[in-house]
Design a protein around this motif. Structure first.
Motif, PDB file in Angstrom:
ATOM      1  N   ASP A 181     -27.345  25.070 -71.597  1.00 23.62           N
ATOM      2  CA  ASP A 181     -26.028  25.559 -71.213  1.00 23.62           C
ATOM      3  C   ASP A 181     -25.971  25.580 -69.688  1.00 23.62           C
ATOM      4  O   ASP A 181     -26.639  26.372 -69.039  1.00 23.62           O
ATOM      5  N   VAL A 182     -25.176  24.678 -69.117  1.00 23.64           N
ATOM      6  CA  VAL A 182     -25.165  24.483 -67.660  1.00 23.64           C
ATOM      7  C   VAL A 182     -24.723  25.750 -66.933  1.00 23.64           C
ATOM      8  O   VAL A 182     -25.336  26.153 -65.943  1.00 23.64           O
ATOM      9  N   LYS A 183     -23.671  26.379 -67.407  1.00 22.73           N
ATOM     10  CA  LYS A 183     -23.151  27.566 -66.723  1.00 22.73           C
ATOM     11  C   LYS A 183     -24.186  28.677 -66.669  1.00 22.73           C
ATOM     12  O   LYS A 183     -24.379  29.323 -65.639  1.00 22.73           O
ATOM     13  N   SER A 184     -24.882  28.897 -67.783  1.00 24.47           N
ATOM     14  CA  SER A 184     -25.907  29.939 -67.826  1.00 24.47           C
ATOM     15  C   SER A 184     -27.055  29.625 -66.872  1.00 24.47           C
ATOM     16  O   SER A 184     -27.519  30.493 -66.121  1.00 24.47           O
ATOM     17  N   ALA A 185     -27.521  28.355 -66.874  1.00 29.45           N
ATOM     18  CA  ALA A 185     -28.648  27.974 -66.029  1.00 29.45           C
ATOM     19  C   ALA A 185     -28.297  28.059 -64.545  1.00 29.45           C
ATOM     20  O   ALA A 185     -29.073  28.575 -63.732  1.00 29.45           O
ATOM     21  N   VAL A 186     -27.119  27.555 -64.176  1.00 27.63           N
ATOM     22  CA  VAL A 186     -26.721  27.579 -62.759  1.00 27.63           C
ATOM     23  C   VAL A 186     -26.548  29.015 -62.273  1.00 27.63           C
ATOM     24  O   VAL A 186     -26.957  29.362 -61.168  1.00 27.63           O
ATOM     25  N   THR A 187     -25.965  29.861 -63.106  1.00 28.43           N
ATOM     26  CA  THR A 187     -25.765  31.264 -62.729  1.00 28.43           C
ATOM     27  C   THR A 187     -27.096  31.960 -62.484  1.00 28.43           C
ATOM     28  O   THR A 187     -27.264  32.694 -61.497  1.00 28.43           O
ATOM     29  N   GLN A 188     -28.067  31.748 -63.383  1.00 27.12           N
ATOM     30  CA  GLN A 188     -29.384  32.365 -63.210  1.00 27.12           C
ATOM     31  C   GLN A 188     -30.064  31.857 -61.944  1.00 27.12           C
ATOM     32  O   GLN A 188     -30.684  32.630 -61.211  1.00 27.12           O
ATOM     33  N   MET A 189     -29.948  30.554 -61.696  1.00 27.05           N
ATOM     34  CA  MET A 189     -30.579  29.978 -60.507  1.00 27.05           C
ATOM     35  C   MET A 189     -29.960  30.544 -59.234  1.00 27.05           C
ATOM     36  O   MET A 189     -30.673  30.909 -58.286  1.00 27.05           O
ATOM     37  N   LEU A 190     -28.638  30.680 -59.180  1.00 29.89           N
ATOM     38  CA  LEU A 190     -27.980  31.216 -57.990  1.00 29.89           C
ATOM     39  C   LEU A 190     -28.361  32.676 -57.753  1.00 29.89           C
ATOM     40  O   LEU A 190     -28.557  33.093 -56.612  1.00 29.89           O
ATOM     41  N   ILE A 247     -22.635  36.630 -45.804  1.00 28.53           N
ATOM     42  CA  ILE A 247     -22.579  35.287 -46.376  1.00 28.53           C
ATOM     43  C   ILE A 247     -22.322  35.416 -47.877  1.00 28.53           C
ATOM     44  O   ILE A 247     -23.072  36.088 -48.583  1.00 28.53           O
ATOM     45  N   LYS A 248     -21.287  34.751 -48.354  1.00 27.23           N
ATOM     46  CA  LYS A 248     -20.929  34.817 -49.773  1.00 27.23           C
ATOM     47  C   LYS A 248     -21.163  33.450 -50.431  1.00 27.23           C
ATOM     48  O   LYS A 248     -20.925  32.416 -49.818  1.00 27.23           O
ATOM     49  N   VAL A 249     -21.627  33.517 -51.681  1.00 25.53           N
ATOM     50  CA  VAL A 249     -21.808  32.300 -52.473  1.00 25.53           C
ATOM     51  C   VAL A 249     -20.920  32.411 -53.705  1.00 25.53           C
ATOM     52  O   VAL A 249     -21.100  33.306 -54.534  1.00 25.53           O
ATOM     53  N   ASN A 250     -19.930  31.530 -53.808  1.00 26.02           N
ATOM     54  CA  ASN A 250     -18.992  31.540 -54.931  1.00 26.02           C
ATOM     55  C   ASN A 250     -19.287  30.383 -55.885  1.00 26.02           C
ATOM     56  O   ASN A 250     -19.564  29.266 -55.445  1.00 26.02           O
ATOM     57  N   LEU A 251     -19.209  30.669 -57.173  1.00 25.63           N
ATOM     58  CA  LEU A 251     -19.493  29.648 -58.189  1.00 25.63           C
ATOM     59  C   LEU A 251     -18.310  29.485 -59.127  1.00 25.63           C
ATOM     60  O   LEU A 251     -17.762  30.469 -59.630  1.00 25.63           O
ATOM     61  N   THR A 252     -17.943  28.233 -59.376  1.00 24.26           N
ATOM     62  CA  THR A 252     -16.991  27.883 -60.430  1.00 24.26           C
ATOM     63  C   THR A 252     -17.665  26.820 -61.298  1.00 24.26           C
ATOM     64  O   THR A 252     -18.037  25.757 -60.821  1.00 24.26           O
ATOM     65  N   CYS A 253     -17.835  27.150 -62.576  1.00 26.22           N
ATOM     66  CA  CYS A 253     -18.603  26.236 -63.444  1.00 26.22           C
ATOM     67  C   CYS A 253     -17.974  26.157 -64.827  1.00 26.22           C
ATOM     68  O   CYS A 253     -17.702  27.185 -65.448  1.00 26.22           O
ATOM     69  N   ASP A 254     -17.710  24.937 -65.291  1.00 27.02           N
ATOM     70  CA  ASP A 254     -17.216  24.741 -66.653  1.00 27.02           C
ATOM     71  C   ASP A 254     -18.322  25.042 -67.660  1.00 27.02           C
ATOM     72  O   ASP A 254     -19.517  24.983 -67.335  1.00 27.02           O
ATOM     73  N   SER A 255     -17.916  25.354 -68.874  1.00 26.33           N
ATOM     74  CA  SER A 255     -18.883  25.594 -69.949  1.00 26.33           C
ATOM     75  C   SER A 255     -19.143  24.289 -70.702  1.00 26.33           C
ATOM     76  O   SER A 255     -18.265  23.775 -71.394  1.00 26.33           O
ATOM     77  N   PHE A 256     -20.307  23.735 -70.535  1.00 27.94           N
ATOM     78  CA  PHE A 256     -20.718  22.542 -71.270  1.00 27.94           C
ATOM     79  C   PHE A 256     -22.231  22.465 -71.264  1.00 27.94           C
ATOM     80  O   PHE A 256     -22.902  23.254 -70.606  1.00 27.94           O
ATOM     81  N   THR A 257     -22.790  21.523 -72.021  1.00 20.47           N
ATOM     82  CA  THR A 257     -24.239  21.413 -72.142  1.00 20.47           C
ATOM     83  C   THR A 257     -24.720  20.044 -71.669  1.00 20.47           C
ATOM     84  O   THR A 257     -23.987  19.061 -71.718  1.00 20.47           O
TER      85      THR A 257
END
Length: 489
Positions: free
Chosen positions: A342-351, A365-375
């Protein structure tokens, strides 16, 4: 709406044959009924055992708020009788699920029930969870079809008898086929049925003329096994068997017998169990890989603390971040159990991990994430995570030199057959010419992953800061199928 926990407890104590621990289990399940009713768009009930073997007591109910309920009035506290709801009593007495069996509701509505057992810690069936669906329209349509077929009834009976008397049609069926008369006695069986009976302990014994309930006690929970269409799964003599029964009626609506198909699904259930065990093993492998990567990262942290050179410390920290980024993918896989991430879950954990270790808390310093839900398959997901890690690391290290604030925006989206990654900052910027002259390890890693591993393209854009776009083909259909199931279609 669901009845309260107090009502559940009171009904159980008053009518059900349960102990205090059993009632607690029933209460916990009853608390979830409304969610299940809304999700399935069906009426959901919990029935419990009573001292009467032919009746259960309704202790909890939930009407769907997302669809029309079958009931005008509450039924909690009422009895469910065997003659009206055979599926409920069947599951209560056998401890096995019953799917799609017909019955009659307390308000006289034809229903189809799917029932699963509720068991206590001693594996005793103390209640059942029931989902009901209205089949009034289906029953009406069946009646219309039957009326249309009556004109050809005599011809059908003649063809039926000839076909099965010859034995040519039925004996090529892979499933067991029985014909039962109005008394439930077997008047015909094909070769496959004979083979199944041999394997469950009737080898050499005559089957024709015997009642089906004498051979298959599993069916003895019904007063009339010929009354309606049934689908039942059961275990007999180590075999998993599915029985499908279709009633045969005469023109005056009297029971004339039934057709029964018997299918051996033992191998299917074995394969399901093997797949489940394989899934558990895969989860454990990914969990151990993640732990090993974290151990390596810990050792590098110890080494970094002892390093005298700032350059060495930085190189070690960069390696730690890369290792932990890969560990994130295996963390996700250890939970999912398949080679799909699950890309969104993995990217969120990594960030979360990177920003916690790299952000300068003295700067805004802010880091903003926008990520679609897909695998993605794990190989693609790992490369994507590493690319984001390198780009974010580069932005946090170089984009805001001499500045006290800034923003890094990360976007991951699915665009038809491509995946688009955009990492953009509002920092001091870096020209494309400068980037081309750079021979950093991080940039080389990014280019290698994008161009060679993902078969994609990378584009750097000059703006108020730096914008990097990475696009690569999304190949779920074929690659994920092979990665997950290891074979062709």
């Amino acid at each position: 709406m669901s009845i309260t926990t107090k009502d559940v407890s009171e009904i159980c104590w008053q009518y059900a044959d349960l102990q205090a621990d059993d009632i607690k289990i029933i209460q916990e399940i009853s608390d979830m009924l409304q969610i299940m009713a809304d999700l399935t768009q069906a009426d959901i009930f919990v029935d419990c055992v009573t001292k009467d073997p032919d009746a259960t007591i309704v202790v909890a109910e939930a009407k769907p708020r997302t669809a029309r309920s079958l009931y005008r009035f509450p039924v909690a506290g009422q009895l469910a009788l065997r003659k009206n709801e055979p599926a409920v009593l069947r599951t209560m007495q056998t401890g096995l699920p019953t799917i799609g069996m017909r019955g009659i509701s307390q308000e006289g509505v034809p229903i189809k029930q799917s029932v699963v057992p509720i068991k206590n810690k001693n594996s005793r069936t103390i209640g059942v969870l029931i989902m009901e669906q209205d089949i009034t329209e289906q029953v009406t349509q069946e009646k219309k079809v039957k009326d249309l077929m009556e004109t050809a009834e005599h011809l059908s009976e003649t063809l039926f008898k000839v076909a099965f008397a010859e034995g040519k049609v039925s004996n090529i069926l892979p499933d067991g086929l029985l014909i039962l008369d109005k008394n439930g006695e077997i008047t015909y069986h094909n070769i496959a049925a004979r083979d199944i009976f041999d394997r469950i302990g009737f080898r050499g014994k005559e089957i024709k003329g015997k009642k089906i309930v004498d051979i298959l006690p599993e069916l003895d929970f019904r007063y009339d096994v010929l009354a309606e269409q049934m689908y039942i799964e059961s275990q007999l003599a180590g075999l998993n068997l599915v029985f499908t029964s279709v009633p045969l009626k005469s023109s005056d609506e009297m029971a004339a017998g039934a057709l029964m198909l018997i299918r051996d699904i033992t191998e299917i259930r074995i394969k399901e169990k093997e797949l489940m065990l394989q899934t558990v093993a895969i989860k454990e492998i990914h969990h151990r890989i993640k732990n090993n990567l974290q151990t390596v990262a810990s050792l590098l942290r110890l080494q970094a603390r002892r390093a005298d050179s700032d350059q060495t410390k930085k190189a070690l920290q960069d390696s730690i971040n890369r290792i932990m980024s890969i560990a994130v993918v295996h963390e996700v896989l250890s939970k999912e159990g398949m080679d799909i991430v699950d890309v969104k879950s993995a990217v969120t954990q990594m960030l979360d991990m990177i920003t916690h270790s790299m952000l300068d808390h003295e700067k805004d310093i802010k880091v903003n994430l926008t990520c679609d839900s897909f695998t993605l398959i794990s190989r693609q997901a790992t490369s994507l995570i590493l690319i984001i890690n390198e780009l974010l690391h580069n932005a946090l290290e170089h984009a805001f030199v001499g500045r006290d604030s800034g923003t890094v925006s990360i976007s991951v989206s699915r665009q038809n057959n491509d995946v688009l990654l955009v990492v953009e900052d509002d920092g001091i910027g870096c020209s494309k010419e400068d980037l081309n002259k750079t021979n950093s390890l991080g940039l080389n890693i990014i280019k290698t992953l994008v161009e060679e591993d993902l078969k994609g393209i990378i584009n750097f854009t000059e703006s108020d800061g730096t914008r990097v776009e990475v696009k690569f083909p999304f190949s779920f259909t074929e690659e994920v199928w092979h990665a997950s199931f290891g074979g062709g279609r």
